[in-house]
Design an enzyme around this catalytic site. Structure first.
Site, PDB file in Angstrom:
ATOM      1  N   CYS A   2      -2.721  -6.799  -6.447  1.00 19.16           N
ATOM      2  CA  CYS A   2      -3.075  -7.859  -5.517  1.00 19.16           C
ATOM      3  C   CYS A   2      -1.838  -8.438  -4.863  1.00 19.16           C
ATOM      4  O   CYS A   2      -0.724  -7.971  -5.042  1.00 19.16           O
ATOM      5  CB  CYS A   2      -3.828  -8.973  -6.245  1.00 19.16           C
ATOM      6  SG  CYS A   2      -2.820  -9.847  -7.465  1.00 19.16           S
ATOM      7  N   ARG A  45      -7.283  -9.846  -3.971  1.00 20.20           N
ATOM      8  CA  ARG A  45      -7.526  -9.015  -5.146  1.00 20.20           C
ATOM      9  C   ARG A  45      -7.862  -7.572  -4.795  1.00 20.20           C
ATOM     10  O   ARG A  45      -8.701  -7.304  -3.940  1.00 20.20           O
ATOM     11  CB  ARG A  45      -8.673  -9.592  -5.976  1.00 20.20           C
ATOM     12  CG  ARG A  45      -8.845  -8.851  -7.299  1.00 20.20           C
ATOM     13  CD  ARG A  45      -9.995  -9.362  -8.120  1.00 20.20           C
ATOM     14  NE  ARG A  45     -10.045  -8.683  -9.413  1.00 20.20           N
ATOM     15  CZ  ARG A  45     -11.126  -8.537 -10.160  1.00 20.20           C
ATOM     16  NH1 ARG A  45     -12.268  -9.062  -9.750  1.00 20.20           N
ATOM     17  NH2 ARG A  45     -11.073  -7.900 -11.302  1.00 20.20           N
ATOM     18  N   ILE A  48      -9.248  -3.744 -10.246  1.00 26.52           N
ATOM     19  CA  ILE A  48      -8.924  -2.560 -11.057  1.00 26.52           C
ATOM     20  C   ILE A  48      -9.368  -2.745 -12.504  1.00 26.52           C
ATOM     21  O   ILE A  48      -9.876  -1.816 -13.128  1.00 26.52           O
ATOM     22  CB  ILE A  48      -7.411  -2.276 -10.978  1.00 26.52           C
ATOM     23  CG1 ILE A  48      -7.063  -1.806  -9.548  1.00 26.52           C
ATOM     24  CG2 ILE A  48      -6.996  -1.215 -11.995  1.00 26.52           C
ATOM     25  CD1 ILE A  48      -5.585  -1.673  -9.286  1.00 26.52           C
ATOM     26  N   ASN A  70       0.239 -10.737  -9.979  1.00 26.53           N
ATOM     27  CA  ASN A  70       0.164  -9.455  -9.301  1.00 26.53           C
ATOM     28  C   ASN A  70       0.690  -8.392 -10.255  1.00 26.53           C
ATOM     29  O   ASN A  70       1.809  -8.501 -10.744  1.00 26.53           O
ATOM     30  CB  ASN A  70       1.024  -9.506  -8.029  1.00 26.53           C
ATOM     31  CG  ASN A  70       1.206  -8.138  -7.394  1.00 26.53           C
ATOM     32  OD1 ASN A  70       0.369  -7.257  -7.532  1.00 26.53           O
ATOM     33  ND2 ASN A  70       2.310  -7.952  -6.689  1.00 26.53           N
ATOM     34  N   ILE A 285       1.199  15.995   0.084  1.00 30.15           N
ATOM     35  CA  ILE A 285       1.279  16.208   1.522  1.00 30.15           C
ATOM     36  C   ILE A 285       2.332  17.263   1.809  1.00 30.15           C
ATOM     37  O   ILE A 285       3.293  17.451   1.058  1.00 30.15           O
ATOM     38  CB  ILE A 285       1.614  14.912   2.286  1.00 30.15           C
ATOM     39  CG1 ILE A 285       2.896  14.271   1.751  1.00 30.15           C
ATOM     40  CG2 ILE A 285       0.461  13.941   2.235  1.00 30.15           C
ATOM     41  CD1 ILE A 285       3.346  13.057   2.555  1.00 30.15           C
TER      42      ILE A 285
END
Length: 640
Positions: A2, A45, A48, A70, A285
Site C-alpha cells: 500500500c 490498500r 494481500i 506499508n 520479457i
C-alpha cells in the site's frame, strides 16, 4: 502492500485524503482514513493478507494506538502466537497488527523484532507522539517534511508530500549534484528541498514539533567469519535461502516470480517451486534483438519445474516510457527501471505479488567491477608515467562501439582508476561513466556550485567504505553498496516501478537475515579468483542447468547509446536548447550541447551522462512545474 500518509495541521483530513489520492496506484483496492482534531492518517490498500478484515488505519483494543503500515511482516505468525500467549487480543488477521501489540510490550524497541519489508507510522494518542520506522534494508520508502506553523507530513512517496502543499516545490541542488555522480540521492535527501527521506534501518520520533532520528540495526557480521568446507558452506547457504524464500510466500493471494533468466531470479523461482510443489506463474520479457534476449534462458527454468511461463516481447520504445517512469519515481528514471516497469505491467494482468532476484549481486559479489578493482590494482604497478603518457594515449585511440560495457570504455576505466587506490578508486569508479566532480565543474555554473552545502560526492562512498564495519577490500565494497546503492537506487527503483502497476515485489535474497549470513562468508566464497558469486553458483548447480550458471552476465538492456546518435539526436538538442536548468542558472547550455555533439559525432560515448541530463529535464517539467504526462509526451514527439 500500500501507500501511507499523514498530516498534522489545519485541514488535516483534506490534506491526508489528497496525499493518498496522489498515489492511488500503490493501493487501488481501498482507502482508509483516521482523523482527530488537527491530525489525519490515510492509506491506499493493495489487499494481500486478510482481504476482508485488514483495513487500515488500524487501532489497538483501547483505540489509543493508531497504525498505518506499508509492507509485509513475514514473521508475523510467530510474533502473533507469542503475543496471544501473553494475553493480547487481536482484532484482525492482518500481519501488521503485531506492530501495535509489540509496541505495547516493548515500545520503540519493537522494530528489532520485525522481519519483513515495511515503513510504518504509529501514533500514540496518550503521549501525543508519532513513531516512524523503515525496514532494515530499505525495501519500503518513507518521506517526511516539517512545514511552518507546526505542520508536519509523512508519506510513502514524495509526490504525496508535495500534494499536501506543506512546502514549495524547490529542487535540492545538493541532491542533484550528488545524483549525477552516484546515480542515486544519498543520505536523507530527496530531489526536493525540505522533503526528507528516512534512511533504511532507522526510526524517527515526531513529538512536540521536533523530530529525532536513530538507527536501530547495523550490519555487523563482516568480521564474524564462519568456517567450514565448501560443501558445508554450500549446504548452509542453501538452507538460509530456502528459509527466506519460504517466509516470503506469506500471502492470501497468488504469488508469482519475475524470471529474467539470470542466476538470481532463476534460483529464487526454482526454490519456490521446490517449497510449494506446484505450478505458479513466472513473468519474463524479451526483445526482438536476439543478442540481448534472455527469454530462452528463462524458459529453461520454467520448463524444468513445469511452471506457468508468461512471456512477452516488448518494443524498445524507451523514450516514451521516460515520462511515466519519472512520474512514479519522483526523480530521474534509470535504464535499469525500464525492465522492471515493463515486466510489472505484464504481471499485473495476473497477480499482485511476485518474488524477485534482487540482492544476489550485492550480497554475493555479482558485479564485474568487484573483480575489476583487483585488476586495476595489478595494473597500477606499471609506472605511472607509462600509464599516463603511453598506455593512456593508446587506450584513447581504441574506437568506441557504443555498446554495453564496450572494450574501449573498459580500457579507459582501467587506466583512469589505476591512479587511485582502495576506497577512493572504488568511489571514483562509481561516477566514471557518469559525472565526475571535474565534469560537473564544467557543467554547473559558478553560482550553482557556490550554493552547494557539500560538493564532495566521493565522501558519500568513503563514509561507509572507511567506517570500520568491514576489513577486506571486497567486504568494504559490498558493505558500501548495501548501505548506499541498495536502498537508495536498486530497491527504490524496484518499489516504484512495480507499484506503478500495483505489484508488490518481494526480494528474498536481500532479506536482512540473508544479508547477515552473506556478510559472514569468507570473501573467497563470494569472489573466487575471477568467479563472481562463487558460493551462490554452487547452490544454483543443485537447481538448474550449468549452462545457465556459466554463461556471461547479460542483464536486460537497450542500445540507448546508439539511439542517441540516431533517432534521439534531434530530441536531445531541443531539450538542451530549452533546458530548465539553464534557465535556473544551474547548468551551462554550451556544455550540455557539447556532450550531445561529441556523442552524436562518435568522438565519445556519453550515453550515461546524456540519459541523466534528459531525465533531469523531464523530471523538472513533470515534478516541479506540474506538466501533465500527455504534454510531455507531445513535447517529445514534436522534438523527435
Amino acid at each position: 502492500m500500500c501507500g501511507i500518509a499523514g498530516f498534522f495541521g489545519d485541514g488535516a483530513r483534506e490534506k491526508a485524503v489528497r496525499m493518498a489520492e496522489a498515489m492511488v496506484y500503490r493501493g487501488p483496492d481501498d482507502m482508509g482514513i483516521y482523523e482527530e482534531p488537527g491530525i489525519a492518517f490515510s492509506q491506499r490498500r493493495l489487499s494481500i493478507i486478510d482481504l476482508s478484515g485488514g483495513r487500515q488505519p488500524i487501532t489497538d483494543e483501547s483505540g489509543d494506538l493508531v497504525l498505518v503500515c506499508n509492507g509485509e511482516i513475514y514473521n508475523s505468525p510467530i510474533l502473533r502466537k507469542a503475543l496471544l500467549d501473553k494475553g493480547h487480543v487481536f482484532k484482525t488477521n492482518t500481519d501488521v497488527e503485531v506492530i501495535l501489540h509489540l509496541y505495547q510490550e516493548k515500545g520503540d524497541r519493537l522494530v528489532s523484532d520485525l522481519r519483513g519489508m515495511f515503513a510504518f507510522a504509529l501514533w500514540d494518542k496518550s503521549r501525543r507522539r508519532l513513531l516512524m520506522a523503515r525496514d532494515h534494508m530499505g525495501q519500503k520508502p518513507l518521506f517526511y517534511a516539517i512545514g511552518s506553523g507546526g505542520t508536519f507530513a509523512f508519506a510513502s512517496e514524495v509526490k504525496s508530500i508535495l500534494a499536501s502543499d506543506i512546502l514549495d516545490r524547490r529542487p535540492d541542488i545538493d541532491a542533484i549534484w550528488h545524483y549525477m555522480s552516484l546515480r542515486y540521492v544519498p543520505d536523507n535527501r530527496s530531489m526536493f528541498k525540505g522533503v526528507i527521506k528516512l534512511p533504511a534501518a532507522h526510526c524517527a520520533v515526531y513529538e512536540d514539533g521536533k523530530i529525532s532520528v536513530s538507527r536501530y540495526w547495523r550490519l555487523n557480521t563482516f568480521k564474524n567469519k564462519i568456517s567450514g568446507s565448501e560443501r558445508e558452506l554450500t549446504d548452509r547457504l542453501e538452507s538460509v535461502l530456502l528459509e527466506s524464500v519460504g517466509t516470503h510466500l506469506l500471502s492470501d493471494v497468488p504469488v508469482g516470480t519475475f524470471l529474467s533468466g539470470g542466476i538470481d531470479s532463476s534460483l529464487v523461482t526454482a526454490m519456490m517451486a521446490k517449497i510449494t510443489g506446484r505450478s505458479f506463474p513466472t513473468f519474463s520479457i524479451g526483445v526482438k534483438e536476439q543478442d540481448i534476449n534472455e527469454l530462452p534462458w528463462a524458459r529453461m527454468i520454467s520448463s524444468r519445474y513445469g511452471l506457468d511461463a508468461r512471456e512477452e516481447i516488448v518494443e524498445a520504445d524507451v523514450i516514451h516510457k521516460i515520462p511515466e517512469m519519472v512520474y512514479h519515481m519522483d526523480e530521474p528514471s534509470d535504464p535499469f527501471g525500464v525492465g522492471v516497469y515493463l515486466v510489472s505491467q505484464v504481471a499485473a494482468r495476473t497477480v499482485k505479488v511476485v518474488l524477485t532476484g534482487d540482492g544476489g549481486d550485492e550480497n554475493f559479489a555479482g558485479y564485474d567491477r568487484f573483480a575489476g578493482q583487483k585488476l586495476a590494482g595489478l595494473y597500477s604497478v606499471v609506472p605511472s608515467a607509462l600509464r599516463r603518457h603511453v598506455f593512456g594515449r593508446i587506450f584513447n585511440l581504441v574506437p568506441e562501439s557504443f555498446g554495453y560495457k564496450s572494450f574501449a570504455s573498459k580500457l579507459k576505466w582501467l587506466n583512469d582508476m589505476s591512479f587511485f587506490s582502495s576506497g577512493e578508486r572504488y568511489a571514483r569508479s562509481m561516477s566514471f561513466l557518469r559525472f565526475t566532480d571535474e565534469v560537473k565543474g564544467s557543467l554547473f555554473t559558478q553560482s550553482a556550485q557556490s550554493a552547494l552545502e557539500n560538493s564532495d560526492s566521493v565522501s558519500k562512498i568513503l563514509d561507509f567504505f572507511n567506517d570500520g564495519t568491514a576489513s577486506e577490500l571486497l567486504d568494504k565494497m559490498l558493505y558500501t553498496d548495501l548501505m548506499t546503492r541498495m536502498p537508495d537506487h536498486l530497491l527504490a527503483i524496484s518499489d516504484r516501478m512495480s507499484m506503478a502497476h500495483s505489484i508488490e515485489t518481494r526480494p528474498p535474497l536481500i532479506d536482512y537475515k540473508v544479508t547477515e549470513f552473506a556478510a559472514s562468508l569468507p570473501c573467497s566464497m563470494k569472489l573466487h579468483g575471477k568467479t563472481l558469486k562463487y558460493l551462490l553458483r554452487k547452490v544454483s548447480e543443485r537447481y538448474m542447468d550449468k549452462r545457465l550458471i556459466d554463461r556471461p552476465k547479460q542483464g536486460f538492456g537497450f542500445p540507448i547509446a546508439r539511439w542517441m546518435r540516431g533517432e534521439w539526436a534531434a530530441f536531445m538538442k531541443r531539450i538542451f536548447q530549452e533546458s530548465r536548468f539553464v534557465e535556473l542558472g544551474i547548468f551551462k547550455r554550451d556544455e550540455m550541447l557539447k556532450l550531445a555533439e561529441e556523442h552524436i559525432s562518435g568522438r565519445a560515448d556519453h550515453n550515461f551522462r546524456l540519459w541523466i541530463l534528459i531525465n533531469l529535464e523531464v523530471w523538472h517539467r513533470i515534478c516541479v512545474e506540474g506538466m501533465s504526462l500527455d504534454d510531455v509526451r507531445e513535447f517529445i514527439d514534436a522534438a523527435l
